[in-house]
Design a protein around this motif. Structure first.
Motif, PDB file in Angstrom:
ATOM      1  N   ASN A   1       0.835  -1.189   0.000  1.00 21.50           N
ATOM      2  CA  ASN A   1       0.000   0.000   0.000  1.00 21.50           C
ATOM      3  C   ASN A   1       0.880   1.254   0.000  1.00 21.50           C
ATOM      4  O   ASN A   1       1.760   1.412   0.843  1.00 21.50           O
ATOM      5  N   GLU A   2       0.659   2.167  -0.935  1.00 22.84           N
ATOM      6  CA  GLU A   2       1.494   3.362  -1.060  1.00 22.84           C
ATOM      7  C   GLU A   2       1.400   4.262   0.176  1.00 22.84           C
ATOM      8  O   GLU A   2       2.379   4.897   0.564  1.00 22.84           O
ATOM      9  N   GLN A   3       0.232   4.307   0.792  1.00 21.02           N
ATOM     10  CA  GLN A   3       0.056   5.113   2.000  1.00 21.02           C
ATOM     11  C   GLN A   3       0.903   4.546   3.142  1.00 21.02           C
ATOM     12  O   GLN A   3       1.546   5.290   3.885  1.00 21.02           O
TER      13      GLN A   3
ATOM     14  N   ALA B   1       4.554   5.259   2.404  1.00 21.23           N
ATOM     15  CA  ALA B   1       4.857   6.675   2.655  1.00 21.23           C
ATOM     16  C   ALA B   1       5.055   6.930   4.147  1.00 21.23           C
ATOM     17  O   ALA B   1       5.914   7.723   4.550  1.00 21.23           O
ATOM     18  N   PHE B   2       4.262   6.226   4.978  1.00 22.97           N
ATOM     19  CA  PHE B   2       4.422   6.376   6.425  1.00 22.97           C
ATOM     20  C   PHE B   2       5.796   5.877   6.862  1.00 22.97           C
ATOM     21  O   PHE B   2       6.481   6.515   7.667  1.00 22.97           O
TER      22      PHE B   2
ATOM     23  N   ALA C   1       2.943  16.373   6.839  1.00 20.49           N
ATOM     24  CA  ALA C   1       1.584  16.141   7.329  1.00 20.49           C
ATOM     25  C   ALA C   1       1.356  16.917   8.616  1.00 20.49           C
ATOM     26  O   ALA C   1       2.300  17.315   9.296  1.00 20.49           O
TER      27      ALA C   1
ATOM     28  N   ALA D   1      -0.242  10.162  12.511  1.00 20.94           N
ATOM     29  CA  ALA D   1      -0.262   9.609  11.154  1.00 20.94           C
ATOM     30  C   ALA D   1      -0.470   8.098  11.193  1.00 20.94           C
ATOM     31  O   ALA D   1      -1.183   7.530  10.357  1.00 20.94           O
TER      32      ALA D   1
ATOM     33  N   HIS E   1      -4.098   7.398  11.978  1.00 22.59           N
ATOM     34  CA  HIS E   1      -4.884   7.677  10.772  1.00 22.59           C
ATOM     35  C   HIS E   1      -4.767   6.515   9.785  1.00 22.59           C
ATOM     36  O   HIS E   1      -5.769   6.109   9.168  1.00 22.59           O
ATOM     37  N   ASN E   2      -3.560   5.962   9.641  1.00 24.80           N
ATOM     38  CA  ASN E   2      -3.367   4.825   8.749  1.00 24.80           C
ATOM     39  C   ASN E   2      -4.192   3.620   9.180  1.00 24.80           C
ATOM     40  O   ASN E   2      -4.800   2.930   8.364  1.00 24.80           O
TER      41      ASN E   2
ATOM     42  N   THR F   1      -7.840   4.271   8.289  1.00 24.15           N
ATOM     43  CA  THR F   1      -8.191   4.356   6.862  1.00 24.15           C
ATOM     44  C   THR F   1      -7.814   3.103   6.078  1.00 24.15           C
ATOM     45  O   THR F   1      -8.522   2.713   5.148  1.00 24.15           O
ATOM     46  N   ILE F   2      -6.705   2.455   6.446  1.00 23.64           N
ATOM     47  CA  ILE F   2      -6.303   1.236   5.748  1.00 23.64           C
ATOM     48  C   ILE F   2      -7.086   0.038   6.266  1.00 23.64           C
ATOM     49  O   ILE F   2      -7.381  -0.907   5.540  1.00 23.64           O
TER      50      ILE F   2
END
Length: 310
Positions: free
Chosen positions: A86-88, A91-92, A118, A125, A128-129, A132-133
């Protein structure tokens, strides 16, 4: 309007697992009512992290980053290997790495630092991941290295993206040798470390408790040989020395070649460069090592579900 205190924000965060800024906003939106704030977060999908936090996260990524004379390797876990793509999520990991190499001394300090690019902290963060994930995720550990004169080499095995993969290695080489010489040597040693998984740098660094455990095993084996006590004693000592040598990077055969030790490889490079090269430290980190994965019994789950409906 009720005053929103830091304690109220912390209490709400502890209950829901939501980010600090989200908790503050929830309390503000609900006039400081804790229960309504919990429901507000749930309605926004931001309290989901609390329930997911009990699930085992043993997959994920190891990230490696070298910046000048400083390097960092860290592990971020997820529940499934799918999230690693997962790109998100990636990125984390990169953001947390940037914080680490910029001075984050440990997991706690990284989590409390601002997240690059961010709003909020690295911890915010991460929460949030999770929300949302849809999977539990944890920043599990980090190791930092530095060097004065020399170079830090890195390697990532089973890479899914630049600097991200399943095994991360850092090698600290201290020397006045040219950078290209150290980079080539460092890459070879890092590859070996990823493959051989040495526990320590030198045989004398092996944990005494581990050696004692090996001694007990060797004594039991030697006792069955029927040989005289003095020979048995030598057999035991030889087995323990061999074990220690096999666990130490410098005395391991390079990529399995027992004719060439890692120490020999370094000595050869130093001789060719005309200056000493010292391997001061190494770090090897593998996703999920040491985490006990829960074994799921699908049949038992179905039986339990049926029994619950009866």
């Amino acid at each position: 309007m009720a005053e929103i205190t830091a304690k109220m924000v912390k209490d709400l965060r502890d209950r829901t697992g939501a980010g600090m800024m989200d908790c503050k906003k929830a309390l503000a939106e609900t006039g400081g009512d804790m229960e309504k704030a919990v429901d507000w977060l749930r309605s926004k999908g931001l309290a989901a992290a609390a329930k997911k936090a009990s699930r085992t996260a043993a997959e994920g990524l190891v990230g490696v980053l070298v910046s000048g004379k400083r390097g960092a390797v860290l592990e971020v876990n997820s529940e499934t290997d799918f999230v690693a793509k997962n790109e998100q999520f990636q990125a984390f990991v990169r953001g947390a790495l940037a914080v680490a190499v910029d001075g984050g001394a440990d997991v706690e300090s990284i989590l409390s630092s601002p997240m690059p690019g961010a709003a909020g902290t690295v911890a915010d963060a991460l929460t949030h991941n999770v929300a949302t994930i849809g999977e539990n995720q944890t920043l599990r550990r980090v190791e930092l290295v530095d060097v004065g004169e020399g170079l830090i080499a890195s390697y990532v095995h089973n890479a899914v993206a630049d600097g991200l993969g399943k095994i991360g290695v850092l090698v600290v080489l201290e020397s006045a040798a040219p950078a290209e010489v150290l980079a080539d040597l460092g890459k070879q040693v890092a590859l070996h470390i990823a493959w051989a998984n040495p526990l320590v740098l030198l045989p004398e660094d092996v944990d005494p408790a581990l050696l004692e455990r090996e001694r007990t095993v060797a004594e039991a084996k030697a006792a069955e040989s029927g040989k005289p006590a003095d020979i048995v004693a030598r057999m035991v000592e030889g087995a323990v020395r061999k074990f220690a040598s096999e666990q130490a990077l410098m005395t391991q055969g390079f990529l399995g070649d027992n004719k060439v030790k890692v120490a020999d490889l370094i000595a050869k490079a130093a001789k060719e460069a005309g200056t000493p090269i010292s391997l001061k430290r190494f770090v090897r980190m593998q996703v999920g090592e040491g985490i006990e994965k829960a074994e799921q019994d699908f049949a038992a789950e179905v039986a339990a579900a049926v029994a619950g409906q009866a």
